[in-house]
Design a protein around this motif. Structure first.
Motif, PDB file in Angstrom:
ATOM      1  N   ILE A 131       0.839  -1.200   0.000  1.00 44.21           N
ATOM      2  CA  ILE A 131       0.000   0.000   0.000  1.00 44.21           C
ATOM      3  C   ILE A 131       0.873   1.249   0.000  1.00 44.21           C
ATOM      4  CG2 ILE A 131      -0.207  -0.166   2.536  1.00 44.21           C
ATOM      5  CD1 ILE A 131      -2.909   1.205   2.355  1.00 44.21           C
ATOM      6  N   ASP A 132       0.412   2.268  -0.724  1.00 45.64           N
ATOM      7  CA  ASP A 132       1.138   3.539  -0.766  1.00 45.64           C
ATOM      8  C   ASP A 132       0.528   4.477   0.263  1.00 45.64           C
ATOM      9  OD1 ASP A 132       2.466   5.809  -1.311  1.00 45.64           O
ATOM     10  OD2 ASP A 132       2.090   5.796  -3.469  1.00 45.64           O
ATOM     11  N   TYR A 133       1.235   4.692   1.350  1.00 48.21           N
ATOM     12  CA  TYR A 133       0.683   5.520   2.416  1.00 48.21           C
ATOM     13  C   TYR A 133       0.626   6.989   2.033  1.00 48.21           C
ATOM     14  CZ  TYR A 133       1.051   1.468   5.496  1.00 48.21           C
ATOM     15  OH  TYR A 133       0.910   0.245   6.064  1.00 48.21           O
ATOM     16  N   SER A 134       1.388   7.387   1.021  1.00 48.10           N
ATOM     17  CA  SER A 134       1.318   8.800   0.660  1.00 48.10           C
ATOM     18  C   SER A 134      -0.066   9.124   0.102  1.00 48.10           C
ATOM     19  CB  SER A 134       2.439   9.186  -0.315  1.00 48.10           C
ATOM     20  OG  SER A 134       2.532   8.274  -1.348  1.00 48.10           O
ATOM     21  N   ASP A 135      -0.711   8.103  -0.459  1.00 54.19           N
ATOM     22  CA  ASP A 135      -2.067   8.260  -0.934  1.00 54.19           C
ATOM     23  C   ASP A 135      -3.038   8.435   0.247  1.00 54.19           C
ATOM     24  OD1 ASP A 135      -3.459   8.473  -3.261  1.00 54.19           O
ATOM     25  OD2 ASP A 135      -4.204   6.406  -3.173  1.00 54.19           O
ATOM     26  N   VAL A 136      -2.778   7.678   1.318  1.00 56.29           N
ATOM     27  CA  VAL A 136      -3.593   7.798   2.529  1.00 56.29           C
ATOM     28  C   VAL A 136      -3.439   9.208   3.094  1.00 56.29           C
ATOM     29  CG1 VAL A 136      -4.021   6.868   4.842  1.00 56.29           C
ATOM     30  CG2 VAL A 136      -3.237   5.336   3.017  1.00 56.29           C
ATOM     31  N   LEU A 137      -2.201   9.695   3.096  1.00 59.24           N
ATOM     32  CA  LEU A 137      -1.937  11.041   3.620  1.00 59.24           C
ATOM     33  C   LEU A 137      -2.641  12.090   2.767  1.00 59.24           C
ATOM     34  CD1 LEU A 137      -0.386  12.933   5.577  1.00 59.24           C
ATOM     35  CD2 LEU A 137       1.497  12.907   3.943  1.00 59.24           C
ATOM     36  N   ALA A 138      -2.586  11.938   1.445  1.00 57.16           N
ATOM     37  CA  ALA A 138      -3.222  12.908   0.553  1.00 57.16           C
ATOM     38  C   ALA A 138      -4.722  12.967   0.839  1.00 57.16           C
ATOM     39  CB  ALA A 138      -2.963  12.525  -0.898  1.00 57.16           C
ATOM     40  N   ASN A 139      -5.332  11.800   1.061  1.00 58.18           N
ATOM     41  CA  ASN A 139      -6.752  11.746   1.384  1.00 58.18           C
ATOM     42  C   ASN A 139      -7.048  12.419   2.709  1.00 58.18           C
ATOM     43  OD1 ASN A 139      -9.185  10.081   0.212  1.00 58.18           O
ATOM     44  ND2 ASN A 139      -7.290   9.417  -0.780  1.00 58.18           N
ATOM     45  N   HIS A 140      -6.182  12.137   3.662  1.00 62.71           N
ATOM     46  CA  HIS A 140      -6.322  12.694   5.002  1.00 62.71           C
ATOM     47  C   HIS A 140      -6.337  14.227   4.927  1.00 62.71           C
ATOM     48  CE1 HIS A 140      -5.781  12.365   9.390  1.00 62.71           C
ATOM     49  NE2 HIS A 140      -5.013  13.445   9.292  1.00 62.71           N
ATOM     50  N   LEU A 141      -5.417  14.782   4.132  1.00 64.20           N
ATOM     51  CA  LEU A 141      -5.307  16.229   4.015  1.00 64.20           C
ATOM     52  C   LEU A 141      -6.499  16.799   3.257  1.00 64.20           C
ATOM     53  CD1 LEU A 141      -1.493  16.516   3.224  1.00 64.20           C
ATOM     54  CD2 LEU A 141      -2.644  16.890   5.414  1.00 64.20           C
ATOM     55  N   LYS A 142      -6.907  16.087   2.201  1.00 66.06           N
ATOM     56  CA  LYS A 142      -8.027  16.552   1.384  1.00 66.06           C
ATOM     57  C   LYS A 142      -9.296  16.649   2.224  1.00 66.06           C
ATOM     58  CE  LYS A 142     -10.511  14.073  -1.345  1.00 66.06           C
ATOM     59  NZ  LYS A 142     -10.610  12.807  -2.070  1.00 66.06           N
ATOM     60  N   ASN A 143      -9.476  15.647   3.118  1.00 67.72           N
ATOM     61  CA  ASN A 143     -10.688  15.611   3.941  1.00 67.72           C
ATOM     62  C   ASN A 143     -10.579  16.483   5.190  1.00 67.72           C
ATOM     63  OD1 ASN A 143     -11.919  13.747   2.258  1.00 67.72           O
ATOM     64  ND2 ASN A 143     -11.000  12.009   3.311  1.00 67.72           N
ATOM     65  N   SER A 144      -9.438  17.130   5.375  1.00 69.17           N
ATOM     66  CA  SER A 144      -9.139  17.821   6.642  1.00 69.17           C
ATOM     67  C   SER A 144      -9.516  16.916   7.808  1.00 69.17           C
ATOM     68  CB  SER A 144      -9.900  19.137   6.794  1.00 69.17           C
ATOM     69  OG  SER A 144      -9.960  19.817   5.593  1.00 69.17           O
ATOM     70  N   ALA A 145      -9.084  15.657   7.720  1.00 67.97           N
ATOM     71  CA  ALA A 145      -9.483  14.669   8.722  1.00 67.97           C
ATOM     72  C   ALA A 145      -8.620  14.783   9.971  1.00 67.97           C
ATOM     73  CB  ALA A 145      -9.346  13.266   8.135  1.00 67.97           C
ATOM     74  N   ASP A 146      -9.164  14.339  11.086  1.00 65.62           N
ATOM     75  CA  ASP A 146      -8.377  14.193  12.308  1.00 65.62           C
ATOM     76  C   ASP A 146      -7.748  12.809  12.335  1.00 65.62           C
ATOM     77  OD1 ASP A 146      -8.948  16.719  13.515  1.00 65.62           O
ATOM     78  OD2 ASP A 146     -10.997  15.979  13.826  1.00 65.62           O
ATOM     79  N   ILE A 147      -8.541  11.825  11.914  1.00 67.40           N
ATOM     80  CA  ILE A 147      -8.074  10.442  11.879  1.00 67.40           C
ATOM     81  C   ILE A 147      -8.536   9.838  10.556  1.00 67.40           C
ATOM     82  CG2 ILE A 147      -8.274   8.158  12.953  1.00 67.40           C
ATOM     83  CD1 ILE A 147      -8.917   9.554  15.595  1.00 67.40           C
ATOM     84  N   THR A 148      -7.629   9.079   9.884  1.00 65.59           N
ATOM     85  CA  THR A 148      -8.048   8.327   8.703  1.00 65.59           C
ATOM     86  C   THR A 148      -7.775   6.856   8.969  1.00 65.59           C
ATOM     87  OG1 THR A 148      -7.626  10.154   7.206  1.00 65.59           O
ATOM     88  CG2 THR A 148      -7.691   7.962   6.228  1.00 65.59           C
ATOM     89  N   ILE A 149      -8.790   6.034   8.767  1.00 69.15           N
ATOM     90  CA  ILE A 149      -8.659   4.604   9.020  1.00 69.15           C
ATOM     91  C   ILE A 149      -8.672   3.871   7.690  1.00 69.15           C
ATOM     92  CG2 ILE A 149      -9.815   2.597  10.058  1.00 69.15           C
ATOM     93  CD1 ILE A 149     -10.769   4.536  12.250  1.00 69.15           C
ATOM     94  N   VAL A 150      -7.680   2.990   7.477  1.00 67.88           N
ATOM     95  CA  VAL A 150      -7.622   2.242   6.222  1.00 67.88           C
ATOM     96  C   VAL A 150      -8.592   1.074   6.320  1.00 67.88           C
ATOM     97  CG1 VAL A 150      -6.151   1.006   4.602  1.00 67.88           C
ATOM     98  CG2 VAL A 150      -5.226   2.937   5.898  1.00 67.88           C
ATOM     99  N   CYS A 151      -9.492   0.990   5.347  1.00 66.55           N
ATOM    100  CA  CYS A 151     -10.575   0.010   5.404  1.00 66.55           C
ATOM    101  C   CYS A 151     -10.622  -0.804   4.131  1.00 66.55           C
ATOM    102  CB  CYS A 151     -11.923   0.722   5.511  1.00 66.55           C
ATOM    103  SG  CYS A 151     -12.111   1.637   6.993  1.00 66.55           S
ATOM    104  N   ARG A 152     -11.485  -1.772   4.217  1.00 62.52           N
ATOM    105  CA  ARG A 152     -11.711  -2.618   3.070  1.00 62.52           C
ATOM    106  C   ARG A 152     -13.179  -3.005   3.104  1.00 62.52           C
ATOM    107  NH1 ARG A 152      -8.579  -4.808  -0.480  1.00 62.52           N
ATOM    108  NH2 ARG A 152      -9.305  -6.707  -1.465  1.00 62.52           N
ATOM    109  N   THR A 153     -13.795  -3.101   1.932  1.00 60.24           N
ATOM    110  CA  THR A 153     -15.195  -3.509   1.889  1.00 60.24           C
ATOM    111  C   THR A 153     -15.266  -4.909   1.319  1.00 60.24           C
ATOM    112  OG1 THR A 153     -15.880  -1.241   1.622  1.00 60.24           O
ATOM    113  CG2 THR A 153     -17.484  -2.919   1.008  1.00 60.24           C
ATOM    114  N   GLY A 154     -15.993  -5.759   1.989  1.00 60.95           N
ATOM    115  CA  GLY A 154     -16.125  -7.136   1.531  1.00 60.95           C
ATOM    116  C   GLY A 154     -16.659  -7.981   2.656  1.00 60.95           C
TER     117      GLY A 154
END
Lengths: 371, 410
Positions: A131-154
């Motif tokens: 997994i590319d965590y820089s993508d997680v960080l980009a999402n975190h910043l875009k959402n102005s999130a306090d916490i971002t949790i990596v999830c999976r649907t299934g």
């Protein structure tokens, strides 16, 4: 370019009760996997490949094998003057050995305090993915999130322990969180990785400790869900959580599929591990190998099918090994029959032995056994 | 002043290795890949470390980029120590009389300041083109015991091969009385392995004298050793028993790789007490598919085999597609052999693509004219078009690929 303002923290001792045989002498993070790796190589390499250059590894007990594996962190490019790899062994002042994640994080307070990175990425060490965590960080910043949790649907994997299941709104914000609910269909569940501001993490941990609350999922996440902006990041690549012996076996076998290997071992984002300087695998006259993954240092004189062979394994003449996971330096002598067997390191199987397991229940042989 | 080192090793790695043709076009000979994951220089470097030698100078001159990068700080061989370790020593410019390395002896002469920093008792001179496992500490102990000024390692070779080597003729006590360079009629079959232990104070004197002699070719075998012998210095032959091969030619490089597949050849690279270290590629274990057939072969990590291989050495990241056949051949890193291609008696260098149904090399028994048979070589980065035919003994260079196209049309 290195450095992205994120500090990594890996919990090497998680859910060890789920695969007792393999964790008897080691932490989850040092469980061997995939012919030459340990489980911790995946989160560690993912962090390094995402530009994280400071990683703390939190340990609890039995971490000798983990320290041996990690060494100075050289293999992951983490042996550095600035930043690098930090081992965070138990640091019990008040409560002896830290039992919960809250306590572990609380005892790693000075490590967190002395880091300058703005964000912290917390991960378990029982999840295999690239997994590319820089993508997680980009999402975190875009959402102005306090916490971002990596999830999976299934569908929720059967044996996953205390799974956290999330209700996610259309904007990606987590609206509700259930722990170990009864669910039959598909759901969104966490895969043991979250990104949080360092300062907020320290504040929330201090808050939990001051109220004597020690459940990470319940007291840290669930309790704070409404008060903070908590977002989900959906990871869609290959993921396997090692939550049972069966899951360990099927995750190993999944590596035999070329598409899984392509997702897991991308040349641009390699998985690093400690090197061993074995010679390449040697195939003898009469060797017959099909659909198998073979590491350096193996000597194969017999027949191998649908199996994973770790470094330095010896398969003797006349032996047939099918559907097996054979760990480092195991020696299987002549004329043996093995089907659905997981052998730990340094096992010796003498001439003519037969060991038969089943797909739903592979036979496990403990480290250093003589069969 | 650096701490004293009893022994300093000087590894001669500057030769072009022109007999390896396209394989050394952009690469120094010691950096040529060998044995599935190694490079030739891993052998002397690992021997040094395993023998307890902590200080190694590597003399480079020809195409040093890849070799320098490979050696790096010496960490894979544990040669990244604080006070000693491995140093790459290229020729350099000085205030007066700058020069390339004119010969093996001159290369050492130009690096006298490097050696003197460690104030050594002995200097061991090694070459970067031999495959062998040897405990140099035993040879140095022999040198001390004999109170020798120079000890030359020697190995017994078949009498018919003796004219290709430098032959040592010795007295019963092991002292050398004659040094016979490639003799037509050899008196013995004791060949020099190109490994010398010198008492440094003596060697330094002879290097300076050799440099002052304008007629000298500044070579150890041709000039320095004969000069020492003529002056009556104590020179001894040290008998080495075990596997040793000079891999300076295509044929010997191919043979030495094939020797790794022969269980009778005494060169076990899996021996724990004498490991050969190298820079390991970061790749997953190799995969052998359902339809693949793999026998008598060496396969490195990161390869994917879907075809048939027999007596093959596959380096890391090699792909053998379904229906492709590789026999008696060496495939270097990251090369792809496409479906239906047939490779026999060939060396395929790094990063090549062998097109579908291409045929490379041939078995000697299928070649009518034996004199035209030989191992085929495909150089770095070649793309051989589908269906092309590369005859035995051919040497394909990426720049000559037009010619390969011509073969395809024939």
């Amino acid at each position: 370019m290195r450095g992205n303002n994120v500090l990594g923290m890996i919990f090497s001792s998680v859910h060890e009760e789920k695969i007792r045989k393999l964790t008897e002498n080691r932490t989850m993070g040092s469980v061997p996997f995939g012919g030459r790796y340990c489980l911790i190589d995946f989160p560690l390499s993912n962090m390094v490949n995402s530009g994280i250059s400071k990683v703390g590894v939190v340990t609890k007990g039995n971490y000798q094998s983990l320290m041996d594996h990690l060494g100075s962190g050289k293999a992951w490019n983490l042996s550095r003057k600035r930043e690098g790899l930090f081992l965070l062994p138990p640091f019990g002042v008040e409560s002896g050995v830290a039992n919960s994640r809250i306590e572990s994080l609380s005892s790693a307070r000075s490590f967190l305090l002395n880091s300058k990175e703005e964000y912290v990425l917390l991960t378990d060490s029982d999840t295999i993915c690239n997994i590319d965590y820089s993508d997680v960080l980009a999402n975190h910043l875009k959402n102005s999130a306090d916490i971002t949790i990596v999830c999976r649907t299934g569908k929720l994997p059967d044996s996953i322990s205390n799974p956290a299941v999330y209700s996610v709104g259309e904007d990606g914000r987590i609206q509700d969180m259930l722990i170990s609910p009864r669910i039959d269909g598909e759901c969104t569940y966490g895969i043991g990785m979250m990104l949080i501001r360092r300062e907020l993490l320290m504040r929330l941990i201090a808050d939990c400790v001051s109220r004597n609350l020690y459940s990470f999922k319940r007291d840290f996440l669930q309790r704070n869900l409404s008060g903070y902006r908590v977002f989900a990041y959906e990871f869609e690549g290959f993921v396997q959580t090692i939550c049972s012996e069966q899951a360990y076996f099927s995750a190993s076998m999944a590596l035999l599929q070329p598409e899984v290997r392509l997702q897991l071992f991308k040349p641009s984002r390699p998985i690093y591990t400690k090197v061993r300087d074995d010679m390449p695998a040697r195939y003898g006259l009469g060797a017959s190998v099909s659909n198998s993954l073979v590491a350096d240092g193996c000597v194969i004189e017999g027949e191998v099918k649908n199996s994973i062979l770790f470094r330095g394994v010896h398969i003797g003449e006349g032996t047939v090994a099918e559907n097996c996971v054979i760990l480092q330096d195991t020696e299987i002598r002549r004329d043996c029959r093995l089907n659905y067997v997981i052998t730990d390191k340094d096992v010796v199987i003498q001439n003519g032995r037969s060991l038969l397991g089943a797909e739903s229940y592979p036979v496990s042989i403990a480290k250093g056994s003589l069969v | 002043m650096l701490p004293k080192q009893e022994v300093v090793a000087m590894l001669l790695a500057g030769g072009q290795g022109s007999r390896l043709g396209v394989l050394t076009k952009n690469l120094a000979k010691p950096a040529v890949p060998f044995g599935g994951k190694y490079r030739i220089i891993d052998f002397p470097l690992s021997n040094c470390v395993n023998s307890g030698i902590e200080c190694v100078g590597v003399l480079t001159q020809y195409q040093p980029l890849e070799l320098n990068e490979y050696i790096g700080n010496g960490q894979p061989w544990d040669l990244d120590s604080v006070n000693a370790g491995v140093r790459v020593l290229p020729p350099y410019q000085r205030s007066r009389k700058s020069d390339w390395y004119k010969g093996t002896a001159n290369a050492i002469y130009q690096n006298i300041p490097y050696i003197e920093r460690y104030d050594p008792e002995y200097v061991i001179v090694l070459s970067g083109d031999h495959i062998y496992k040897m405990d140099y500490s035993k040879m140095i102990a022999f040198h001390k015991e004999k109170k020798a000024d120079c000890t030359i390692a020697e190995i017994e070779v078949p009498m018919e091969d003796a004219p290709r080597f430098g032959i040592l003729n010795t007295n019963p006590d092991g002292s050398v009385y004659e040094f016979d360079e490639k003799p037509k009629h050899p008196k013995s079959n004791q060949a020099s392995m190109g490994i010398y232990v010198f008492t440094w104070s003596k060697l330094r004197k002879y290097l300076e004298a050799d440099e002052a002699n304008s007629k000298s070719s500044n070579d150890f075998g041709k000039d320095v050793l004969p000069a020492m012998l003529n002056a009556g210095e104590r020179m001894f032959a040290y008998r080495f028993e075990g596997y040793w091969k000079d891999v300076g030619t295509i044929d010997s490089l191919w043979e030495s790789n094939m020797d790794l597949l022969n269980p009778k050849v005494p060169l076990d690279l899996n021996e724990n007490s004498w490991k050969i270290y190298c820079r390991n590629p970061v790749m997953p274990p190799h995969y052998i598919s359902r339809e693949a057939k793999v026998q008598n072969s060496l396969v490195a990590e990161g390869s994917n085999v879907y075809g048939t291989i027999d007596f093959a050495v596959l380096f890391s990241g090699v792909t053998i597609e379904p229906g492709a056949v590789v026999r008696d051949s060496i495939i270097m890193p990251n090369t792809r052999v496409e479906a239906g291609a047939v490779i026999q008696y060939a060396i395929i260098a790094e990063d090549c693509v062998i097109g579908k149904q291409a045929v490379i090399g041939a078995r000697p028994e299928n070649t009518a004219d034996k004199s035209t048979w030989g191992v085929s070589v495909v150089g770095n980065g070649c793309t051989i078009p589908p269906g092309a035919k590369i005859p035995p003994k051919a040497m394909i260079d990426a720049d000559q690929l037009k010619e390969a196209g011509d073969y395809a049309r024939e």
